[in-house]
Scaffold this motif. Structure first.
Motif, PDB file in Angstrom:
ATOM      1  N   THR A 117      -2.486   3.117  20.300  1.00 56.85           N
ATOM      2  CA  THR A 117      -2.909   1.899  19.598  1.00 56.85           C
ATOM      3  C   THR A 117      -3.971   2.223  18.559  1.00 56.85           C
ATOM      4  O   THR A 117      -3.942   1.697  17.435  1.00 56.85           O
ATOM      5  CB  THR A 117      -3.459   0.872  20.608  1.00 56.85           C
ATOM      6  OG1 THR A 117      -2.447   0.545  21.563  1.00 56.85           O
ATOM      7  CG2 THR A 117      -3.910  -0.400  19.903  1.00 56.85           C
ATOM      8  N   ILE A 118      -4.906   3.091  18.918  1.00 54.27           N
ATOM      9  CA  ILE A 118      -5.948   3.493  17.968  1.00 54.27           C
ATOM     10  C   ILE A 118      -5.325   4.162  16.752  1.00 54.27           C
ATOM     11  O   ILE A 118      -5.691   3.873  15.603  1.00 54.27           O
ATOM     12  CB  ILE A 118      -6.964   4.434  18.648  1.00 54.27           C
ATOM     13  CG1 ILE A 118      -7.766   3.678  19.713  1.00 54.27           C
ATOM     14  CG2 ILE A 118      -7.918   5.039  17.622  1.00 54.27           C
ATOM     15  CD1 ILE A 118      -8.680   4.562  20.544  1.00 54.27           C
ATOM     16  N   ARG A 119      -4.354   5.066  16.982  1.00 53.92           N
ATOM     17  CA  ARG A 119      -3.704   5.755  15.859  1.00 53.92           C
ATOM     18  C   ARG A 119      -2.980   4.752  14.952  1.00 53.92           C
ATOM     19  O   ARG A 119      -3.018   4.870  13.729  1.00 53.92           O
ATOM     20  CB  ARG A 119      -2.693   6.778  16.393  1.00 53.92           C
ATOM     21  CG  ARG A 119      -3.235   7.895  17.249  1.00 53.92           C
ATOM     22  CD  ARG A 119      -4.073   8.912  16.467  1.00 53.92           C
ATOM     23  NE  ARG A 119      -5.464   8.507  16.368  1.00 53.92           N
ATOM     24  CZ  ARG A 119      -6.349   8.642  17.345  1.00 53.92           C
ATOM     25  NH1 ARG A 119      -6.011   9.142  18.504  1.00 53.92           N
ATOM     26  NH2 ARG A 119      -7.601   8.271  17.145  1.00 53.92           N
ATOM     27  N   SER A 120      -2.316   3.761  15.556  1.00 48.21           N
ATOM     28  CA  SER A 120      -1.596   2.762  14.765  1.00 48.21           C
ATOM     29  C   SER A 120      -2.556   1.938  13.918  1.00 48.21           C
ATOM     30  O   SER A 120      -2.289   1.676  12.735  1.00 48.21           O
ATOM     31  CB  SER A 120      -0.786   1.838  15.689  1.00 48.21           C
ATOM     32  OG  SER A 120       0.196   2.564  16.401  1.00 48.21           O
ATOM     33  N   CYS A 121      -3.678   1.540  14.505  1.00 42.49           N
ATOM     34  CA  CYS A 121      -4.666   0.749  13.772  1.00 42.49           C
ATOM     35  C   CYS A 121      -5.310   1.569  12.657  1.00 42.49           C
ATOM     36  O   CYS A 121      -5.574   1.056  11.558  1.00 42.49           O
ATOM     37  CB  CYS A 121      -5.735   0.223  14.728  1.00 42.49           C
ATOM     38  SG  CYS A 121      -5.139  -1.031  15.887  1.00 42.49           S
ATOM     39  N   GLU A 122      -5.558   2.838  12.936  1.00 39.74           N
ATOM     40  CA  GLU A 122      -6.123   3.713  11.906  1.00 39.74           C
ATOM     41  C   GLU A 122      -5.191   3.810  10.703  1.00 39.74           C
ATOM     42  O   GLU A 122      -5.644   3.817   9.547  1.00 39.74           O
ATOM     43  CB  GLU A 122      -6.384   5.103  12.484  1.00 39.74           C
ATOM     44  CG  GLU A 122      -7.581   5.167  13.413  1.00 39.74           C
ATOM     45  CD  GLU A 122      -7.745   6.533  14.049  1.00 39.74           C
ATOM     46  OE1 GLU A 122      -8.866   6.851  14.491  1.00 39.74           O
ATOM     47  OE2 GLU A 122      -6.745   7.284  14.134  1.00 39.74           O
ATOM     48  N   LYS A 123      -3.895   3.880  10.957  1.00 41.18           N
ATOM     49  CA  LYS A 123      -2.922   3.974   9.872  1.00 41.18           C
ATOM     50  C   LYS A 123      -2.900   2.691   9.043  1.00 41.18           C
ATOM     51  O   LYS A 123      -2.802   2.728   7.803  1.00 41.18           O
ATOM     52  CB  LYS A 123      -1.531   4.259  10.424  1.00 41.18           C
ATOM     53  CG  LYS A 123      -0.483   4.522   9.348  1.00 41.18           C
ATOM     54  CD  LYS A 123       0.849   4.882   9.943  1.00 41.18           C
ATOM     55  CE  LYS A 123       1.845   5.302   8.857  1.00 41.18           C
ATOM     56  NZ  LYS A 123       1.973   4.309   7.776  1.00 41.18           N
ATOM     57  N   ILE A 124      -3.004   1.543   9.719  1.00 39.12           N
ATOM     58  CA  ILE A 124      -3.023   0.265   9.008  1.00 39.12           C
ATOM     59  C   ILE A 124      -4.219   0.193   8.063  1.00 39.12           C
ATOM     60  O   ILE A 124      -4.097  -0.195   6.887  1.00 39.12           O
ATOM     61  CB  ILE A 124      -3.058  -0.911  10.011  1.00 39.12           C
ATOM     62  CG1 ILE A 124      -1.738  -0.994  10.773  1.00 39.12           C
ATOM     63  CG2 ILE A 124      -3.356  -2.225   9.300  1.00 39.12           C
ATOM     64  CD1 ILE A 124      -1.751  -1.992  11.913  1.00 39.12           C
ATOM     65  N   VAL A 125      -5.384   0.586   8.570  1.00 36.14           N
ATOM     66  CA  VAL A 125      -6.595   0.565   7.755  1.00 36.14           C
ATOM     67  C   VAL A 125      -6.494   1.553   6.593  1.00 36.14           C
ATOM     68  O   VAL A 125      -6.811   1.221   5.440  1.00 36.14           O
ATOM     69  CB  VAL A 125      -7.838   0.864   8.615  1.00 36.14           C
ATOM     70  CG1 VAL A 125      -9.081   1.039   7.744  1.00 36.14           C
ATOM     71  CG2 VAL A 125      -8.072  -0.262   9.628  1.00 36.14           C
ATOM     72  N   ALA A 126      -6.041   2.755   6.885  1.00 35.69           N
ATOM     73  CA  ALA A 126      -5.942   3.784   5.846  1.00 35.69           C
ATOM     74  C   ALA A 126      -4.951   3.375   4.751  1.00 35.69           C
ATOM     75  O   ALA A 126      -5.215   3.568   3.560  1.00 35.69           O
ATOM     76  CB  ALA A 126      -5.536   5.113   6.473  1.00 35.69           C
ATOM     77  N   ASP A 127      -3.808   2.816   5.156  1.00 33.82           N
ATOM     78  CA  ASP A 127      -2.809   2.389   4.171  1.00 33.82           C
ATOM     79  C   ASP A 127      -3.338   1.249   3.310  1.00 33.82           C
ATOM     80  O   ASP A 127      -3.077   1.211   2.089  1.00 33.82           O
ATOM     81  CB  ASP A 127      -1.519   1.955   4.880  1.00 33.82           C
ATOM     82  CG  ASP A 127      -0.767   3.130   5.481  1.00 33.82           C
ATOM     83  OD1 ASP A 127      -1.124   4.290   5.180  1.00 33.82           O
ATOM     84  OD2 ASP A 127       0.168   2.890   6.280  1.00 33.82           O
TER      85      ASP A 127
END
Length: 280
Positions: A117-127
């Motif tokens: 979940t952390i990795r998915s949220c990090e990707k959303i923020v980065a994108d």
């Protein structure tokens, strides 16, 4: 807590050589005689959290009361108290309680899912940042210089793993709040993201109370005696898997089983669980 063992200097001896240079000095110390040993000191760990979310996840949130002293908002469990209770579970695992062992396994899987979940949220923020901050636009996320600092004293291996996940969440939430403030991410989506991260961890914390101490062992389960029946009733929220009962698969964060009936053979080596979440 499982005792960490280091190689004994006395057992290794002074026979290892690097070129013509001995790696060990045979000479006696003038201060401590022949017993040349040092005490392994783990040192101290301190951390600064820069978001209220991470602070609440680490030390918990006290219940909120109104002027009349009536509780209007329930408190939340933090990592430190979760870790305190988890020490009882760890001790039960050492004494061959399969329900405690199953709980650690389940918690490990939940931790893996939190990491995803952390990795998915990090990707959303980065994108979102990459899409908004094109050429000519820049960003600088500032941290509060007066952020509180905590001395970290955690007793269990699993607690220490979760601590570093909270550290990741702290950084992620800080970036998310920046994106919310500058409309890089819509407010509703930002609030939902932070809520998912916190609720996932709090659900993990509260699952520790599914386990109840009964003194049951794997031998009791195999015999299906009264202790086993009481344990099953008390731990109704924990389903025992066959591989936990026969110890063919255990969490790498579970302590070794130190006491069990001599007539039951078991491989005490833990199997890594870090890749099981994606496989199941």
């Amino acid at each position: 807590m499982t005792e960490l063992k280091t190689d004994s200097i006395d057992e290794i001896g002074s026979s290892l050589l690097f070129g013509d240079i001995s790696l060990f000095d045979d000479s006696k110390t003038t201060e401590r005689g022949e017993n040349v040993r040092v005490r392994n000191n783990a040192g101290e760990l301190t951390i600064k959290f820069y978001t209220n979310n991470a602070i609440g996840l680490y030390r918990g949130i006290p219940p909120r009361k109104n002027s009349d002293g009536v509780v209007v908002s329930r408190g939340q469990l933090g990592l430190t108290k979760f870790d305190d209770f988890l020490t009882k579970v760890y001790q039960a695992v050492r004494l061959d309680d399969p329900y405690a062992d199953q709980l650690i396994y389940n918690l490990h899987l939940a931790s893996n899912q939190l990491a995803d979940t952390i990795r998915s949220c990090e990707k959303i923020v980065a994108d979102a940042i990459a899409q908004k901050l094109t050429s000519g636009a820049g960003a600088k996320i500032t941290k509060d210089d007066k952020a509180p600092s905590f001395n970290v004293y955690l007793k269990t291996e699993f607690g220490r793993v979760v601590f570093w996940q909270i550290r990741e969440i702290d950084t992620l939430v800080l970036e998310n709040l920046f994106c919310r403030q500058h409309a890089i991410i819509p407010r509703d989506a930002s609030v939902k993201m932070n809520g998912i991260l916190s609720s996932t961890l709090w659900n993990m914390y509260h699952s520790v109370f599914l386990w109840k101490h009964t003194g049951v062992t794997r031998k009791d389960i195999l015999e299906n005696n009264q202790i086993a029946k009481r344990a099953k009733e008390a731990n109704a929220g924990i389903v025992l898997e066959p591989f936990i009962l026969d110890c063919s698969k255990r969490s790498s964060l579970s302590p070794r089983i130190s006491e069990r009936p001599e007539d039951i053979e078991v491989d005490k080596e833990n199997e890594e669980v870090s890749q099981l979440a994606s496989a199941e």
